[in-house]
Every structure is written in structure tokens, then in C-alpha cells.
Design a protein around this motif. Structure first.
Motif, PDB file in Angstrom:
ATOM      1  N   LEU A  76       0.823  -1.206   0.000  1.00 27.83           N
ATOM      2  CA  LEU A  76       0.000   0.000   0.000  1.00 27.83           C
ATOM      3  C   LEU A  76       0.859   1.258   0.000  1.00 27.83           C
ATOM      4  N   ALA A  77       1.977   1.223   0.732  1.00 29.89           N
ATOM      5  CA  ALA A  77       2.876   2.374   0.755  1.00 29.89           C
ATOM      6  C   ALA A  77       3.464   2.632  -0.627  1.00 29.89           C
ATOM      7  N   LEU A  78       3.856   1.560  -1.317  1.00 30.56           N
ATOM      8  CA  LEU A  78       4.414   1.706  -2.666  1.00 30.56           C
ATOM      9  C   LEU A  78       3.368   2.284  -3.625  1.00 30.56           C
ATOM     10  N   LEU A  79       2.131   1.797  -3.530  1.00 28.75           N
ATOM     11  CA  LEU A  79       1.069   2.321  -4.386  1.00 28.75           C
ATOM     12  C   LEU A  79       0.804   3.794  -4.106  1.00 28.75           C
ATOM     13  N   SER A  80       0.874   4.165  -2.829  1.00 28.80           N
ATOM     14  CA  SER A  80       0.607   5.560  -2.466  1.00 28.80           C
ATOM     15  C   SER A  80       1.730   6.485  -2.900  1.00 28.80           C
ATOM     16  N   VAL A  81       2.975   6.050  -2.728  1.00 32.11           N
ATOM     17  CA  VAL A  81       4.119   6.874  -3.115  1.00 32.11           C
ATOM     18  C   VAL A  81       4.176   7.054  -4.628  1.00 32.11           C
ATOM     19  N   GLU A  82       3.873   5.977  -5.350  1.00 33.82           N
ATOM     20  CA  GLU A  82       3.909   6.032  -6.820  1.00 33.82           C
ATOM     21  C   GLU A  82       2.524   6.316  -7.401  1.00 33.82           C
ATOM     22  N   ARG A  83       1.831   7.238  -6.788  1.00 31.67           N
ATOM     23  CA  ARG A  83       0.456   7.528  -7.197  1.00 31.67           C
ATOM     24  C   ARG A  83       0.359   7.990  -8.641  1.00 31.67           C
ATOM     25  N   GLU A  84       1.330   8.753  -9.088  1.00 27.49           N
ATOM     26  CA  GLU A  84       1.283   9.267 -10.461  1.00 27.49           C
ATOM     27  C   GLU A  84       1.274   8.132 -11.476  1.00 27.49           C
ATOM     28  N   GLU A  85       2.051   7.089 -11.213  1.00 29.66           N
ATOM     29  CA  GLU A  85       2.063   5.949 -12.118  1.00 29.66           C
ATOM     30  C   GLU A  85       0.781   5.126 -11.999  1.00 29.66           C
ATOM     31  N   ILE A  86       0.272   5.020 -10.771  1.00 23.95           N
ATOM     32  CA  ILE A  86      -0.948   4.244 -10.550  1.00 23.95           C
ATOM     33  C   ILE A  86      -2.134   4.878 -11.272  1.00 23.95           C
ATOM     34  N   GLU A  87      -2.162   6.203 -11.330  1.00 21.69           N
ATOM     35  CA  GLU A  87      -3.269   6.879 -11.997  1.00 21.69           C
ATOM     36  C   GLU A  87      -3.319   6.574 -13.488  1.00 21.69           C
ATOM     37  N   LYS A  88      -2.207   6.125 -14.049  1.00 26.08           N
ATOM     38  CA  LYS A  88      -2.180   5.768 -15.473  1.00 26.08           C
ATOM     39  C   LYS A  88      -2.640   4.324 -15.709  1.00 26.08           C
ATOM     40  N   THR A  89      -2.865   3.579 -14.636  1.00 21.49           N
ATOM     41  CA  THR A  89      -3.210   2.162 -14.756  1.00 21.49           C
ATOM     42  C   THR A  89      -4.675   1.990 -15.139  1.00 21.49           C
ATOM     43  N   ASP A  90      -4.937   1.037 -15.997  1.00 20.52           N
ATOM     44  CA  ASP A  90      -6.305   0.712 -16.405  1.00 20.52           C
ATOM     45  C   ASP A  90      -6.871  -0.329 -15.437  1.00 20.52           C
ATOM     46  N   PHE A  91      -7.570   0.137 -14.406  1.00 15.04           N
ATOM     47  CA  PHE A  91      -8.079  -0.769 -13.386  1.00 15.04           C
ATOM     48  C   PHE A  91      -9.218  -1.643 -13.914  1.00 15.04           C
ATOM     49  N   GLU A  92      -9.962  -1.144 -14.875  1.00 14.20           N
ATOM     50  CA  GLU A  92     -11.045  -1.953 -15.434  1.00 14.20           C
ATOM     51  C   GLU A  92     -10.497  -3.241 -16.041  1.00 14.20           C
ATOM     52  N   HIS A  93      -9.345  -3.116 -16.720  1.00 14.03           N
ATOM     53  CA  HIS A  93      -8.726  -4.308 -17.314  1.00 14.03           C
ATOM     54  C   HIS A  93      -8.270  -5.277 -16.225  1.00 14.03           C
ATOM     55  N   ILE A  94      -7.698  -4.734 -15.132  1.00 18.79           N
ATOM     56  CA  ILE A  94      -7.238  -5.584 -14.032  1.00 18.79           C
ATOM     57  C   ILE A  94      -8.419  -6.290 -13.375  1.00 18.79           C
ATOM     58  N   ILE A  95      -9.517  -5.561 -13.166  1.00 19.77           N
ATOM     59  CA  ILE A  95     -10.709  -6.153 -12.549  1.00 19.77           C
ATOM     60  C   ILE A  95     -11.274  -7.260 -13.424  1.00 19.77           C
ATOM     61  N   ASP A  96     -11.299  -7.021 -14.728  1.00 19.43           N
ATOM     62  CA  ASP A  96     -11.810  -8.043 -15.644  1.00 19.43           C
ATOM     63  C   ASP A  96     -10.949  -9.305 -15.587  1.00 19.43           C
TER      64      ASP A  96
END
Length: 301
Positions: A76-96
Motif C-alpha cells: 500500500l505504501a508503494l502504491l501511495s508513493v507512486e500515485r502518479e504511475e498508478i493513476e495511469k493504470t487501467d483498473f477496469e482491465h485488471i478487474i476483468d
């Protein structure tokens, strides 16, 4: 000699000076100056990264996540620190992708294991205790709707299946769960069972309630997101409000199954409800992680 030969050059920033020294000289040219500039250019970034990590940890590791393991905290810390990169992630594809791999967890059907402790006992005992399938079933606090979907699939389409939740997103999610499982559910946005009174007084055959039982301050009860877990003092403010209305809801022979936490005082809850004329008992208990859960049964005589 190096600088005097290039007196016409205008150096405005430390990195320009360092670039000049590296480009036109070797390590013997101004060695101390070179080291000092390198330290000056990198120390701020290093300190900022560490400080940012500690700041994020204070936000992530709240009292609600006190039992989190080291692996989950680091992730969770890594996801929070690298928020800018996470915002570019396509979560819909991951959920599918997750849904296709973990389909058994996403869409409950009769072929899969029971999805809730109260649902297990509600279905099992109902089939044995009722001469016929109950006519009216209600789940209070339906959330995602998976428990109602499981009960509906197990008991069949002959009953009326109602479910309530105070949050509109929960009702929408329940409808989506019903659609995916090709069953009929009727979610109602209301506080506990308020919308059913007085019309369904003494008419409901089976009620299942997985209440918000976490011990919190009374101020958190009834919040937008906190309604899912905040139980107030001793974690039973919402439970007591529901139990006050329960005797007027159950039909003759009707029953209700409620999940409570050890900190809620199951024995005291049973005693309070027994005084209202209901037959009460604790029918199951189970440890789930750090929680010790109990299923309380309330039977209308």
C-alpha cells in the motif's frame, strides 16, 4: 585555467557547473568542488523521498488497519508513493482479469460454498425448521448482495426476496449481483427495516443481518462510508436498534439470524431480546482472523 579559458560562458545553475567540470576536465580537476556539487544536487531528493514515505505510512496505517501485515503495508505504501504511475493504470482491465480468474469469488451460485456465516445457518436451519419454503425473506444491510443471492439460489424462486441498505451504492451493487446470477432481488434504500413497518408487521419468515459491529465512537455511526462497520459504543448501537423492532417483524415461527462480535456481548444481547418474548440461542461461533464471531438466532413463538 579551465574556467578562465571559458570566461565568456554564463553558468547559472549548479548542474551546469558540474557538467562543465565533467566535460572539460578529469577527476583531478576540482575534486572537492565536484563532490560538493554532487552531494548538493542529490541530498534533497534522497531526504524528500524518505520523508514522503514516512508521511504516507502515517496516513495508511490508521487504527482500522492496525492488524495489517508487513507485506500489505509495504504494498500500500508503494502504491501511495507512486500515485502518479498508478493513476495511469487501467483498473477496469485488471478487474476483468481478476474476475475471469476468480469467478467463484465474484459471482456466488448454488454450486459454490456458502458466502456468509449467517447465510449458512439461515438456509440450513430454515430448510429443516419450516414446513415450506419461507414466503418473505429479508436481508438487512445487503452490501454487495452476495448473501441474498446465495439464499435466493438455495431456497428457490417461490419466495419474495427483499434486502435493505442505507447506502444507494449498495442497492445498485445488489441489483448488479442479482442480474449476474439471473435471480430476482428487491433492494430497498432505508434505515434497517423502517420502510417495511407497519405493512410487514408479523409477516417476515426469515431475516438475516450482518450488522456494523466494530467498536467505534458514537459519532461515526451513520456516516457515509462508516455505516458499513461503525457500531458505536460496544459495537452494538445499530444492533440494539434493530432488535427493538425485531419482535414486530417476525411471523409466527419466523426466525432471524444476526452475526455479532465477541466485544458486542452476545449473552447480554440474548438476555435483552429474551425479555421481548422471543426464543433466543447462539447457534454457531467461528474465529475469522482476529475476530471471534457468533451467530445469534431469534425465533418467534
Amino acid at each position: 585555467m579551465l574556467l578562465s579559458s571559458r570566461a565568456n560562458m554564463k553558468i547559472l545553475r549548479p548542474e551546469e557547473l558540474l557538467e562543465l567540470i565533467v566535460q572539460y576536465g578529469d577527476e583531478s580537476v576540482f575534486p572537492n568542488l565536484r563532490i560538493a556539487i554532487q552531494i548538493m544536487l542529490t541530498i534533497a531528493v534522497s531526504i524528500a523521498s524518505c520523508e514522503r514515505s514516512f508521511s504516507k505510512l502515517k496516513l495508511i496505517l490508521s487504527y482500522l488497519r492496525a492488524s495489517m501485515g508487513q507485506g500489505g503495508l509495504c504494498d500500500l505504501a508503494l502504491l501511495s508513493v507512486e500515485r502518479e504511475e498508478i493513476e495511469k493504470t487501467d483498473f477496469e482491465h485488471i478487474i476483468d482479469q481478476f474476475a475471469s480468474v476468480k469467478a467463484r469469488k465474484m459471482i456466488p451460485t448454488p454450486k459454490f460454498p456458502p458466502v456468509g456465516l449467517a447465510a449458512e445457518w439461515g438456509v440450513h436451519k430454515t430448510k429443516k425448521g419450516f414446513p415450506t419454503v419461507p414466503l418473505i425473506f429479508v436481508e438487512v444491510g445487503c452490501g454487495s448482495g452476495v448473501v441474498s443471492a446465495f439464499v435466493t439460489a438455495m431456497l428457490g424462486p417461490s419466495a419474495c426476496y427483499l434486502c435493505t441498505d442505507i447506502h444507494h451504492l449498495a442497492a445498485e451493487c445488489t441489483l448488479e449481483t442479482a442480474t449476474l446470477n439471473r435471480i430476482s432481488l428487491c433492494p430497498v434504500i432505508t434505515d434497517l427495516v423502517s420502510a417495511f413497518l407497519p405493512r410487514l408487521e408479523s409477516a417476515i419468515d426469515l431475516i438475516i443481518f450482518n450488522p456494523p459491529y466494530v467498536v467505534t465512537s458514537s459519532k461515526e455511526v451513520g456516516g457515509s462510508v462508516e455505516t458499513a462497520w461503525a457500531g458505536g459504543k460496544d459495537g452494538r448501537e445499530v444492533i440494539l436498534r434493530f432488535l427493538d423492532k425485531l419482535p414486530s417483524l417476525l411471523a409466527k415461527g419466523g426466525r432471524c439470524y444476526v452475526v455479532v462480535l465477541a466485544q458486542n456481548g452476545p449473552e447480554e444481547l440474548l438476555t435483552k431480546t429474551r425479555r421481548k418474548g422471543l426464543l433466543v440461542s447462539c447457534v454457531a461461533s467461528r474465529r475469522v482472523g482476529i475476530e471471534h464471531l457468533f451467530v445469534l438466532r431469534f425465533l418467534q413463538q
